[in-house]
Design a protein around this motif. Structure first.
Motif, PDB file in Angstrom:
ATOM      1  N   LEU A 205      46.359  47.352  33.211  1.00 40.81           N
ATOM      2  CA  LEU A 205      45.824  46.707  32.012  1.00 40.81           C
ATOM      3  C   LEU A 205      46.965  46.009  31.280  1.00 40.81           C
ATOM      4  O   LEU A 205      48.073  46.553  31.175  1.00 40.81           O
ATOM      5  N   ASN A 206      46.690  44.824  30.780  1.00 39.76           N
ATOM      6  CA  ASN A 206      47.713  44.072  30.059  1.00 39.76           C
ATOM      7  C   ASN A 206      47.666  44.310  28.559  1.00 39.76           C
ATOM      8  O   ASN A 206      48.679  44.161  27.870  1.00 39.76           O
ATOM      9  N   TYR A 207      46.476  44.672  28.053  1.00 42.49           N
ATOM     10  CA  TYR A 207      46.298  44.791  26.613  1.00 42.49           C
ATOM     11  C   TYR A 207      45.732  46.158  26.225  1.00 42.49           C
ATOM     12  O   TYR A 207      45.100  46.829  27.037  1.00 42.49           O
ATOM     13  N   PHE A 250      46.636  56.905  24.254  1.00 50.19           N
ATOM     14  CA  PHE A 250      45.835  57.429  25.368  1.00 50.19           C
ATOM     15  C   PHE A 250      46.126  56.665  26.652  1.00 50.19           C
ATOM     16  O   PHE A 250      46.349  57.269  27.707  1.00 50.19           O
ATOM     17  N   GLN A 251      46.117  55.332  26.588  1.00 52.56           N
ATOM     18  CA  GLN A 251      46.379  54.537  27.783  1.00 52.56           C
ATOM     19  C   GLN A 251      47.785  54.789  28.327  1.00 52.56           C
ATOM     20  O   GLN A 251      47.984  54.842  29.544  1.00 52.56           O
ATOM     21  N   ASP A 252      48.752  54.964  27.443  1.00 51.65           N
ATOM     22  CA  ASP A 252      50.130  55.249  27.881  1.00 51.65           C
ATOM     23  C   ASP A 252      50.202  56.592  28.615  1.00 51.65           C
ATOM     24  O   ASP A 252      50.887  56.711  29.641  1.00 51.65           O
ATOM     25  N   LYS A 253      49.503  57.583  28.094  1.00 52.04           N
ATOM     26  CA  LYS A 253      49.529  58.911  28.721  1.00 52.04           C
ATOM     27  C   LYS A 253      48.886  58.868  30.108  1.00 52.04           C
ATOM     28  O   LYS A 253      49.399  59.472  31.062  1.00 52.04           O
ATOM     29  N   LEU A 258      49.440  58.537  36.072  1.00 53.07           N
ATOM     30  CA  LEU A 258      49.085  57.842  37.316  1.00 53.07           C
ATOM     31  C   LEU A 258      50.274  57.086  37.903  1.00 53.07           C
ATOM     32  O   LEU A 258      50.143  56.443  38.951  1.00 53.07           O
ATOM     33  N   ASN A 259      51.413  57.158  37.197  1.00 51.02           N
ATOM     34  CA  ASN A 259      52.648  56.504  37.660  1.00 51.02           C
ATOM     35  C   ASN A 259      52.475  54.987  37.803  1.00 51.02           C
ATOM     36  O   ASN A 259      52.869  54.381  38.796  1.00 51.02           O
ATOM     37  N   VAL A 260      51.861  54.386  36.784  1.00 52.82           N
ATOM     38  CA  VAL A 260      51.721  52.924  36.730  1.00 52.82           C
ATOM     39  C   VAL A 260      52.247  52.436  35.387  1.00 52.82           C
ATOM     40  O   VAL A 260      52.464  53.225  34.457  1.00 52.82           O
ATOM     41  N   LYS A 261      52.447  51.142  35.268  1.00 59.75           N
ATOM     42  CA  LYS A 261      52.972  50.558  34.038  1.00 59.75           C
ATOM     43  C   LYS A 261      51.882  50.510  32.966  1.00 59.75           C
ATOM     44  O   LYS A 261      50.762  50.107  33.250  1.00 59.75           O
ATOM     45  N   PRO A 262      52.210  50.892  31.744  1.00 63.38           N
ATOM     46  CA  PRO A 262      51.212  50.839  30.667  1.00 63.38           C
ATOM     47  C   PRO A 262      51.056  49.423  30.128  1.00 63.38           C
ATOM     48  O   PRO A 262      51.906  48.556  30.356  1.00 63.38           O
ATOM     49  N   ALA A 263      49.964  49.205  29.409  1.00 59.59           N
ATOM     50  CA  ALA A 263      49.757  47.916  28.742  1.00 59.59           C
ATOM     51  C   ALA A 263      50.813  47.733  27.657  1.00 59.59           C
ATOM     52  O   ALA A 263      51.175  48.679  26.957  1.00 59.59           O
TER      53      ALA A 263
END
Length: 338
Positions: A205-207, A250-253, A258-263
């Protein structure tokens, strides 16, 4: 015997597994046979003996708006968990939402009364709780619902369903209503629930929106429902949330688990206002399903804070920390897609 409606959904399937683990006598309603595979998938996350657990359930094909089939399902029933619902925030789905969420609940309530059911547990939503005019003001079970607010079609119909339950209590039915926040749990990664959010974050997610929401895991929801049904508490509603969190946190956590980059970017109100109008236009011109509504834009941009103290007080219940819940759900997700 216990009756469970909506047994093929996230909450219903987890509730069924918990009830079967407790050796309860259970009948469950399903509408479409292929949905039963989703229940088996959920069961497989918790046991290798899926068929034994699944086959202990007395499955009945019925529809909550088909009263004759429901009458058969209510034979010898003493307690009802009403989990069946239609979840959609698409304004054009309003009449379908009313039919399932309000009329369907009215049918369950009427049959519960006529069959002298001992107790009904209805799973509602924090969407049906009133909202305070000022941000960051604590929202409780007593916060007044304002029908003049620009409420979502989903919220309107869940509130209407609650009115049917309260009407039932005036006619002698004992009931409890639970109002969970965003429910986190495995097994349903597609559709409009929280599972699809995990999938979107995993894909990238970008945003992120600037607002906040309230979260709870499905295991806590199920435990609270069973505890309330087994208690002497009746004719009460309870907010079920573990924590209030900004969408960004929440998205950052989830991204970290999931070991992916956050928005990285906050989506502006201007961009959201343009997006929901374009979404409306796309629906009108090309018949595409709505993905973003005016009410949803308002919701994800608002800072709402819900209070869970009533449930914690009345049941002496301790919610699972949301970090622990996110990690657990993400582990199940990675088992399926990692």
């Amino acid at each position: 015997m216990i009756l469970v409606t909506g047994g093929t959904g996230l909450v219903g399937s987890h509730l069924l597994f918990k009830l079967m683990s407790n050796n309860a006598s259970v009948r469950a309603i399903y509408r479409r046979a292929h949905k039963l595979e989703a229940v088996k998938k959920v069961f497989s996350d918790y046991t290798d003996d899926v068929e034994t657990f699944f086959n202990k359930i007395e499955w009945v094909e019925a529809n909550i708006n088909d009263v004759p089939s429901l009458e058969d399902a209510f034979i010898d029933i003493t307690h009802v968990y009403h989990c069946a619902a239609f979840i959609s925030f698409e304004p054009n789905k309003y009449h379908e939402l009313r039919k399932i969420n309000i009329k369907g609940t009215a049918n369950i309530v009427n049959l519960s009364i006529s069959n002298h059911i001992k107790k009904l547990c209805y799973i509602s939503s924090i969407a049906a709780i009133g909202h305070e005019p000022h941000e960051d003001t604590l929202i409780t079970e007593e916060t007044e619902w304002n029908p003049e607010d620009d409420n979502s079609v989903y919220a309107i119909t869940k509130y209407g369903a609650e009115m049917e339950v309260w009407r039932g209590t005036q006619e002698g039915l004992d009931a409890v209503i639970v109002n969970p926040g965003i429910i986190l749990g495995p097994g349903f990664w597609k559709g409009g629930g929280s599972g699809s959010l995990f999938r979107k974050i995993h894909k990238g997610l970008n945003y992120y929106p600037k607002g906040t929401s309230a979260y709870v895991d499905v295991w806590n929801v199920v435990d609270c429902m069973i505890a309330l049904m087994n208690s002497t508490l009746k004719n009460e509603r309870y907010i079920l949330i573990a924590e209030n969190l900004p969408f960004k946190i929440f998205q950052d956590k989830v991204a970290k688990a999931l070991n992916v980059k956050p928005a990285k970017k906050e989506v502006s109100l201007f961009l959201l206002s343009v997006a929901w109008r374009l979404d409306w236009l796309s629906h009108k011109l090309f018949g595409k399903r709505r993905k973003l509504s005016k009410q949803m834009t308002k919701s994800i941009s608002s800072k709402t804070v819900f209070d869970n103290s009533k449930l914690k007080r009345d049941l002496d219940f301790k919610f699972t920390p949301i970090d622990e819940s996110i990690t657990k759900v993400c582990n199940y997700y990675l088992e399926d897609f990692g």
